[in-house]
Motif scaffolding. Structure first.
Motif, PDB file in Angstrom:
ATOM      1  N   LEU A  18       0.973  -1.288  -0.021  1.00  0.00           N
ATOM      2  CA  LEU A  18      -0.199  -0.101   0.030  1.00  0.00           C
ATOM      3  C   LEU A  18       1.101   1.190  -0.071  1.00  0.00           C
ATOM      4  CD1 LEU A  18      -2.521  -0.966   2.768  1.00  0.00           C
ATOM      5  CD2 LEU A  18      -3.076  -1.391   0.068  1.00  0.00           C
ATOM      6  N   ILE A  19       1.907   1.364   0.742  1.00  0.00           N
ATOM      7  CA  ILE A  19       2.682   2.392   0.862  1.00  0.00           C
ATOM      8  C   ILE A  19       3.942   2.459   0.931  1.00  0.00           C
ATOM      9  CG2 ILE A  19       3.154   4.167   2.582  1.00  0.00           C
ATOM     10  CD1 ILE A  19       0.080   4.396   3.316  1.00  0.00           C
ATOM     11  N   GLU A  20       5.020   2.157   0.551  1.00  0.00           N
ATOM     12  CA  GLU A  20       6.730   2.229   0.977  1.00  0.00           C
ATOM     13  C   GLU A  20       7.567   4.427   1.314  1.00  0.00           C
ATOM     14  OE1 GLU A  20       9.736  -0.012  -1.638  1.00  0.00           O
ATOM     15  OE2 GLU A  20       7.914   0.494  -2.710  1.00  0.00           O
ATOM     16  N   SER A  21       7.958   4.126   1.546  1.00  0.00           N
ATOM     17  CA  SER A  21       8.401   5.003   2.347  1.00  0.00           C
ATOM     18  C   SER A  21      10.267   4.973   2.484  1.00  0.00           C
ATOM     19  CB  SER A  21       7.880   5.216   3.590  1.00  0.00           C
ATOM     20  OG  SER A  21       8.606   6.780   3.370  1.00  0.00           O
ATOM     21  N   LYS A  22      10.675   6.160   2.358  1.00  0.00           N
ATOM     22  CA  LYS A  22      12.277   5.884   2.801  1.00  0.00           C
ATOM     23  C   LYS A  22      12.743   6.885   2.748  1.00  0.00           C
ATOM     24  CE  LYS A  22      14.147   5.229  -2.307  1.00  0.00           C
ATOM     25  NZ  LYS A  22      14.817   5.019  -2.617  1.00  0.00           N
ATOM     26  N   GLY A  23      13.865   7.257   3.873  1.00  0.00           N
ATOM     27  CA  GLY A  23      14.197   9.268   3.782  1.00  0.00           C
ATOM     28  C   GLY A  23      15.886   8.726   5.459  1.00  0.00           C
ATOM     29  N   THR A  36      -1.624   3.736  -5.334  1.00  0.00           N
ATOM     30  CA  THR A  36      -2.330   4.948  -7.177  1.00  0.00           C
ATOM     31  C   THR A  36      -1.018   5.199  -7.818  1.00  0.00           C
ATOM     32  OG1 THR A  36      -2.547   7.466  -5.551  1.00  0.00           O
ATOM     33  CG2 THR A  36      -4.127   5.274  -5.724  1.00  0.00           C
ATOM     34  N   GLY A  37       0.081   5.141  -7.109  1.00  0.00           N
ATOM     35  CA  GLY A  37       1.124   5.914  -7.734  1.00  0.00           C
ATOM     36  C   GLY A  37       1.836   7.210  -8.164  1.00  0.00           C
ATOM     37  N   GLU A  38       1.267   7.663  -6.770  1.00  0.00           N
ATOM     38  CA  GLU A  38       1.617   8.590  -6.266  1.00  0.00           C
ATOM     39  C   GLU A  38       2.693   9.064  -4.995  1.00  0.00           C
ATOM     40  OE1 GLU A  38       0.024  12.569  -3.073  1.00  0.00           O
ATOM     41  OE2 GLU A  38      -1.094  10.732  -2.906  1.00  0.00           O
ATOM     42  N   THR A  39       3.375   9.907  -5.368  1.00  0.00           N
ATOM     43  CA  THR A  39       5.146  10.321  -4.640  1.00  0.00           C
ATOM     44  C   THR A  39       4.898  11.562  -4.157  1.00  0.00           C
ATOM     45  OG1 THR A  39       5.947   8.258  -5.990  1.00  0.00           O
ATOM     46  CG2 THR A  39       7.001   9.892  -5.072  1.00  0.00           C
ATOM     47  N   ARG A  40       5.601  11.647  -2.944  1.00  0.00           N
ATOM     48  CA  ARG A  40       5.975  12.996  -2.540  1.00  0.00           C
ATOM     49  C   ARG A  40       7.226  12.724  -1.459  1.00  0.00           C
ATOM     50  NH1 ARG A  40       0.259  14.064   1.065  1.00  0.00           N
ATOM     51  NH2 ARG A  40       1.453  15.622   1.931  1.00  0.00           N
ATOM     52  N   GLU A  41       7.459  13.982  -1.354  1.00  0.00           N
ATOM     53  CA  GLU A  41       8.323  14.840  -0.319  1.00  0.00           C
ATOM     54  C   GLU A  41       8.256  15.007   0.772  1.00  0.00           C
ATOM     55  OE1 GLU A  41      12.556  16.786  -0.372  1.00  0.00           O
ATOM     56  OE2 GLU A  41      12.638  14.954  -1.577  1.00  0.00           O
TER      57      GLU A  41
END
Length: 230
Positions: free
Chosen positions: A154-159, A181-186
């Motif tokens: 559902l969600i992938e995150s890194k940072g 959905t393909g949305e990416t945000r920083e």
């Protein structure tokens, strides 16, 4: 939380923790949010609470334990809450991160609507240190993947985030999120200033940093991800 949400306009500028609890610090964060960190006498040792505010009021509440496990996370806009499932393949462990420089985790949360999410990832110390407003912080890197009960990503995150050993918690940093959905945000939720009892800004619910930029993105504010706000 009910008392918090029914403050009068005159009182709303100053955060007052629930009865039996004590406000320990106020942190101004990038991204036009300010967080109120408090502890409560009835909790287990090491438990901590935090409420995040944007310019319109409280938006997120979370509770962690001494190992920074996500005991509870509530979106105060939608009212949706997530709770830690007690059994886990590998619970998050702040003490392991401090001792070894790395902590892997694989645990489940369950929402107030019954939805279950599997959270898999890792935190790593980079060895770098910074001082922000007199508080020494250590930098971390992390990766996180959130799966539905049927295994869908559902969600992938890194940072990058920060920790403080004395505070026993993580602080947000520069993080990149993508969803199904393909949305990416920083996002940049880095701490910008700290206020402790007796200092200017202690208890203030007015965010101070990046708020002009945040006004342009105000329609997105319901997208609150728990890893950045633990």
């Amino acid at each position: 939380m009910a008392a918090l949400l029914t403050l009068s306009p005159a009182e709303a500028a100053q955060f007052v923790p629930p009865d039996g609890c004590q406000l320990e610090m106020t942190v101004q964060n990038r991204g036009c949010r300010v967080s109120q960190h408090y502890v409560c006498a009835q909790d287990n040792p090491g438990d901590q609470h935090v409420v995040y505010f944007d310019p319109e009021g409280p938006v997120h509440y979370s509770k962690i334990d001494a190992e920074t496990r996500w005991l509870e996370s509530t979106n105060l806009i939608t009212g949706l809450s997530d709770y830690l499932v007690p059994d886990a393949q590998d619970h998050a462990s702040f003490s392991t991160l401090l001792a070894t420089g790395r902590d892997d985790f694989d645990f489940w949360t369950e929402s107030s609507t019954g939805e279950r999410l599997r959270n898999v990832g890792e935190d790593r110390l980079t060895g770098e240190r910074v001082t922000i407003d007199g508080v020494e912080l250590e930098l971390t890197e992390y990766e996180l993947r959130m799966f539905s009960a049927d295994g869908q990503l559902l969600i992938e995150s890194k940072g990058q985030q920060f920790i403080n050993r004395d505070h026993g918690r993580f602080y947000g940093g520069v993080e990149i999120w993508s969803d199904w959905t393909g949305e990416t945000r920083e996002e940049d939720d880095s701490p910008a200033s700290f206020a402790f009892e007796g200092e200017a800004g202690f208890g203030s619910t007015e965010p101070l940093f990046d708020c002009q930029m945040q006004m342009v993105r105000s329609g997105e504010k319901s997208l609150i991800y728990p890893a950045a706000l633990r």
